[in-house]
Design a protein around this motif. Structure first.
Motif, PDB file in Angstrom:
ATOM      1  N   PRO A   1       0.811  -1.214   0.000  1.00 17.94           N
ATOM      2  CA  PRO A   1       0.000   0.000   0.000  1.00 17.94           C
ATOM      3  C   PRO A   1       0.852   1.275   0.000  1.00 17.94           C
ATOM      4  O   PRO A   1       1.992   1.271   0.482  1.00 17.94           O
ATOM      5  N   ARG A   2       0.271   2.330  -0.529  1.00 18.17           N
ATOM      6  CA  ARG A   2       0.925   3.644  -0.465  1.00 18.17           C
ATOM      7  C   ARG A   2       1.032   4.052   0.998  1.00 18.17           C
ATOM      8  O   ARG A   2       0.243   3.594   1.835  1.00 18.17           O
ATOM      9  N   PRO A   3       1.969   4.906   1.338  1.00 18.75           N
ATOM     10  CA  PRO A   3       2.128   5.318   2.744  1.00 18.75           C
ATOM     11  C   PRO A   3       0.828   5.779   3.404  1.00 18.75           C
ATOM     12  O   PRO A   3       0.575   5.446   4.568  1.00 18.75           O
ATOM     13  N   SER A   4      -0.007   6.490   2.688  1.00 19.34           N
ATOM     14  CA  SER A   4      -1.264   6.985   3.272  1.00 19.34           C
ATOM     15  C   SER A   4      -2.264   5.862   3.559  1.00 19.34           C
ATOM     16  O   SER A   4      -3.214   6.054   4.311  1.00 19.34           O
ATOM     17  N   GLN A   5      -2.050   4.683   2.979  1.00 18.40           N
ATOM     18  CA  GLN A   5      -2.959   3.554   3.166  1.00 18.40           C
ATOM     19  C   GLN A   5      -2.438   2.541   4.186  1.00 18.40           C
ATOM     20  O   GLN A   5      -3.123   1.577   4.488  1.00 18.40           O
ATOM     21  N   ARG A   6      -1.255   2.755   4.700  1.00 16.94           N
ATOM     22  CA  ARG A   6      -0.658   1.784   5.619  1.00 16.94           C
ATOM     23  C   ARG A   6      -1.274   1.889   7.000  1.00 16.94           C
ATOM     24  O   ARG A   6      -1.673   2.959   7.440  1.00 16.94           O
ATOM     25  N   ALA A   7      -1.313   0.758   7.673  1.00 21.94           N
ATOM     26  CA  ALA A   7      -1.807   0.687   9.039  1.00 21.94           C
ATOM     27  C   ALA A   7      -1.042  -0.422   9.749  1.00 21.94           C
ATOM     28  O   ALA A   7      -0.773  -1.468   9.147  1.00 21.94           O
ATOM     29  N   PRO A   8      -0.685  -0.222  11.004  1.00 19.66           N
ATOM     30  CA  PRO A   8       0.012  -1.285  11.741  1.00 19.66           C
ATOM     31  C   PRO A   8      -0.801  -2.578  11.700  1.00 19.66           C
ATOM     32  O   PRO A   8      -2.022  -2.546  11.826  1.00 19.66           O
TER      33      PRO A   8
ATOM     34  N   ALA B   1      -4.246 -12.415  17.558  1.00 21.96           N
ATOM     35  CA  ALA B   1      -3.134 -11.528  17.927  1.00 21.96           C
ATOM     36  C   ALA B   1      -3.445 -10.091  17.535  1.00 21.96           C
ATOM     37  O   ALA B   1      -3.147  -9.150  18.285  1.00 21.96           O
ATOM     38  N   ALA B   2      -4.049  -9.897  16.373  1.00 15.56           N
ATOM     39  CA  ALA B   2      -4.415  -8.552  15.932  1.00 15.56           C
ATOM     40  C   ALA B   2      -5.420  -7.936  16.903  1.00 15.56           C
ATOM     41  O   ALA B   2      -5.273  -6.783  17.329  1.00 15.56           O
ATOM     42  N   ARG B   3      -6.430  -8.697  17.250  1.00 14.07           N
ATOM     43  CA  ARG B   3      -7.455  -8.206  18.179  1.00 14.07           C
ATOM     44  C   ARG B   3      -6.833  -7.844  19.534  1.00 14.07           C
ATOM     45  O   ARG B   3      -7.099  -6.776  20.077  1.00 14.07           O
ATOM     46  N   ASP B   4      -5.958  -8.718  20.053  1.00  9.33           N
ATOM     47  CA  ASP B   4      -5.331  -8.483  21.351  1.00  9.33           C
ATOM     48  C   ASP B   4      -4.455  -7.238  21.364  1.00  9.33           C
ATOM     49  O   ASP B   4      -4.268  -6.612  22.399  1.00  9.33           O
ATOM     50  N   ARG B   5      -3.896  -6.869  20.204  1.00  6.60           N
ATOM     51  CA  ARG B   5      -2.949  -5.755  20.124  1.00  6.60           C
ATOM     52  C   ARG B   5      -3.543  -4.498  19.473  1.00  6.60           C
ATOM     53  O   ARG B   5      -2.850  -3.507  19.294  1.00  6.60           O
ATOM     54  N   GLY B   6      -4.794  -4.560  19.087  1.00  6.23           N
ATOM     55  CA  GLY B   6      -5.417  -3.415  18.439  1.00  6.23           C
ATOM     56  C   GLY B   6      -4.867  -3.137  17.052  1.00  6.23           C
ATOM     57  O   GLY B   6      -4.760  -1.987  16.628  1.00  6.23           O
ATOM     58  N   LEU B   7      -4.513  -4.207  16.337  1.00  3.69           N
ATOM     59  CA  LEU B   7      -3.942  -4.092  14.994  1.00  3.69           C
ATOM     60  C   LEU B   7      -4.906  -4.637  13.952  1.00  3.69           C
ATOM     61  O   LEU B   7      -5.830  -5.375  14.280  1.00  3.69           O
ATOM     62  N   ALA B   8      -4.657  -4.309  12.703  1.00  6.41           N
ATOM     63  CA  ALA B   8      -5.374  -4.938  11.595  1.00  6.41           C
ATOM     64  C   ALA B   8      -4.789  -6.331  11.381  1.00  6.41           C
ATOM     65  O   ALA B   8      -3.571  -6.520  11.493  1.00  6.41           O
ATOM     66  N   SER B   9      -5.637  -7.299  11.091  1.00  8.86           N
ATOM     67  CA  SER B   9      -5.136  -8.636  10.733  1.00  8.86           C
ATOM     68  C   SER B   9      -4.851  -8.635   9.237  1.00  8.86           C
ATOM     69  O   SER B   9      -5.629  -8.094   8.456  1.00  8.86           O
ATOM     70  N   ALA B  10      -3.719  -9.219   8.849  1.00  7.57           N
ATOM     71  CA  ALA B  10      -3.305  -9.113   7.454  1.00  7.57           C
ATOM     72  C   ALA B  10      -2.630 -10.386   6.966  1.00  7.57           C
ATOM     73  O   ALA B  10      -2.016 -11.125   7.741  1.00  7.57           O
TER      74      ALA B  10
ATOM     75  N   ALA C   1     -12.316 -15.936   7.187  1.00  8.46           N
ATOM     76  CA  ALA C   1     -11.455 -16.151   8.352  1.00  8.46           C
ATOM     77  C   ALA C   1     -11.293 -14.887   9.191  1.00  8.46           C
ATOM     78  O   ALA C   1     -10.655 -14.923  10.248  1.00  8.46           O
ATOM     79  N   GLY C   2     -11.856 -13.768   8.712  1.00  8.11           N
ATOM     80  CA  GLY C   2     -11.798 -12.531   9.495  1.00  8.11           C
ATOM     81  C   GLY C   2     -10.598 -11.654   9.223  1.00  8.11           C
ATOM     82  O   GLY C   2     -10.296 -10.749  10.008  1.00  8.11           O
ATOM     83  N   ILE C   3      -9.917 -11.879   8.124  1.00 10.21           N
ATOM     84  CA  ILE C   3      -8.748 -11.067   7.774  1.00 10.21           C
ATOM     85  C   ILE C   3      -9.205  -9.686   7.312  1.00 10.21           C
ATOM     86  O   ILE C   3     -10.131  -9.557   6.527  1.00 10.21           O
ATOM     87  N   ASP C   4      -8.517  -8.643   7.816  1.00  9.76           N
ATOM     88  CA  ASP C   4      -8.869  -7.256   7.490  1.00  9.76           C
ATOM     89  C   ASP C   4      -8.221  -6.759   6.203  1.00  9.76           C
ATOM     90  O   ASP C   4      -8.827  -5.973   5.481  1.00  9.76           O
ATOM     91  N   ARG C   5      -6.973  -7.187   5.955  1.00 11.78           N
ATOM     92  CA  ARG C   5      -6.213  -6.667   4.826  1.00 11.78           C
ATOM     93  C   ARG C   5      -5.473  -7.809   4.139  1.00 11.78           C
ATOM     94  O   ARG C   5      -4.907  -8.653   4.806  1.00 11.78           O
TER      95      ARG C   5
ATOM     96  N   VAL D   1       4.275  -4.065   9.564  1.00  7.93           N
ATOM     97  CA  VAL D   1       4.041  -5.216  10.435  1.00  7.93           C
ATOM     98  C   VAL D   1       4.567  -4.919  11.840  1.00  7.93           C
ATOM     99  O   VAL D   1       5.666  -4.410  12.014  1.00  7.93           O
ATOM    100  N   ARG D   2       3.739  -5.247  12.814  1.00  7.40           N
ATOM    101  CA  ARG D   2       4.117  -5.097  14.224  1.00  7.40           C
ATOM    102  C   ARG D   2       4.185  -6.448  14.909  1.00  7.40           C
ATOM    103  O   ARG D   2       4.833  -6.595  15.936  1.00  7.40           O
ATOM    104  N   TRP D   3       3.467  -7.423  14.342  1.00  5.26           N
ATOM    105  CA  TRP D   3       3.448  -8.791  14.864  1.00  5.26           C
ATOM    106  C   TRP D   3       3.416  -9.702  13.650  1.00  5.26           C
ATOM    107  O   TRP D   3       2.617  -9.498  12.742  1.00  5.26           O
ATOM    108  N   LEU D   4       4.309 -10.679  13.627  1.00  8.08           N
ATOM    109  CA  LEU D   4       4.458 -11.549  12.459  1.00  8.08           C
ATOM    110  C   LEU D   4       4.357 -13.008  12.887  1.00  8.08           C
ATOM    111  O   LEU D   4       5.004 -13.428  13.845  1.00  8.08           O
TER     112      LEU D   4
END
Length: 171
Positions: free
Chosen positions: A8-15, A40-49, A83-87, A116-119
């Motif tokens: 994604p372009r920088p403006s579209q990125r999300a942790p 893990a995404a839910r626990d950390r307030g991140l998008a699942s990807a 499966a509930g993936i956001d991105r 990516v914050r969690w892999l």
């Protein structure tokens, strides 16, 4: 679910909490991986990807010997959404991408490009030019604070490994 062709372009990125793979067929092993990413995404307030590749890397390197696909891209995306993936990052697998060093893949694609914050990766995950990158390299980046890393062991059923290859064989 947001779908990105490439990074994604920088403006579209999300942790995000991310896993990487071909996800052909989205079998039970994949489903376990995806469930862990969404938790893990839910626990950390991140998008699942998910990052996946088009074409399949084996189709790129040896088209005449590439395995038959279990599902097409549309079906794969549908399964990822269920499966509930956001991105989903659909990375075009071409010569330029195949030549990225393992370090460039981590730094430019995962850390900078996907934020990516969690892999989560499987225990046999390989990446970068000539598959030079492995879990040890990812652990080095995680120790430096680039992201949290979790490795998922092989998913099996009664001692039999669940994999796309096994599903193809069964079909």
């Amino acid at each position: 679910m947001q779908i990105f062709r490439g990074i994604p372009r920088p403006s579209q990125r999300a942790p995000c909490a991310l896993t990487v793979g071909n996800f052909d067929g989205v079998h039970r092993g994949h489903q376990a991986l995806l469930a862990r990413v969404t938790a893990a995404a839910r626990d950390r307030g991140l998008a699942s990807a998910v990052m996946t590749f088009e074409p399949h890397p084996r189709e790129f390197f040896a088209p005449q010997a590439a395995p038959m696909r279990i599902s097409n891209l549309r079906d794969k995306l549908g399964a990822l959404q269920l499966a509930g993936i956001d991105r989903v990052f659909i990375q075009h697998f071409n010569r330029r991408f195949a030549q990225l060093s393992a370090s460039d893949f981590v730094e430019r694609i995962l850390t900078e490009g996907c934020d990516v914050r969690w892999l989560l990766v499987g225990d046999d995950f390989r990446f970068g030019a000539r598959r030079a990158g492995d879990n040890a390299l990812l652990q080095d980046y995680a120790r430096r604070g680039n992201f949290e890393l979790e490795q998922m062991p092989t998913f099996d059923d009664g001692g039999e490994r669940i994999s796309s290859t096994a599903v193809r064989t069964a079909l």
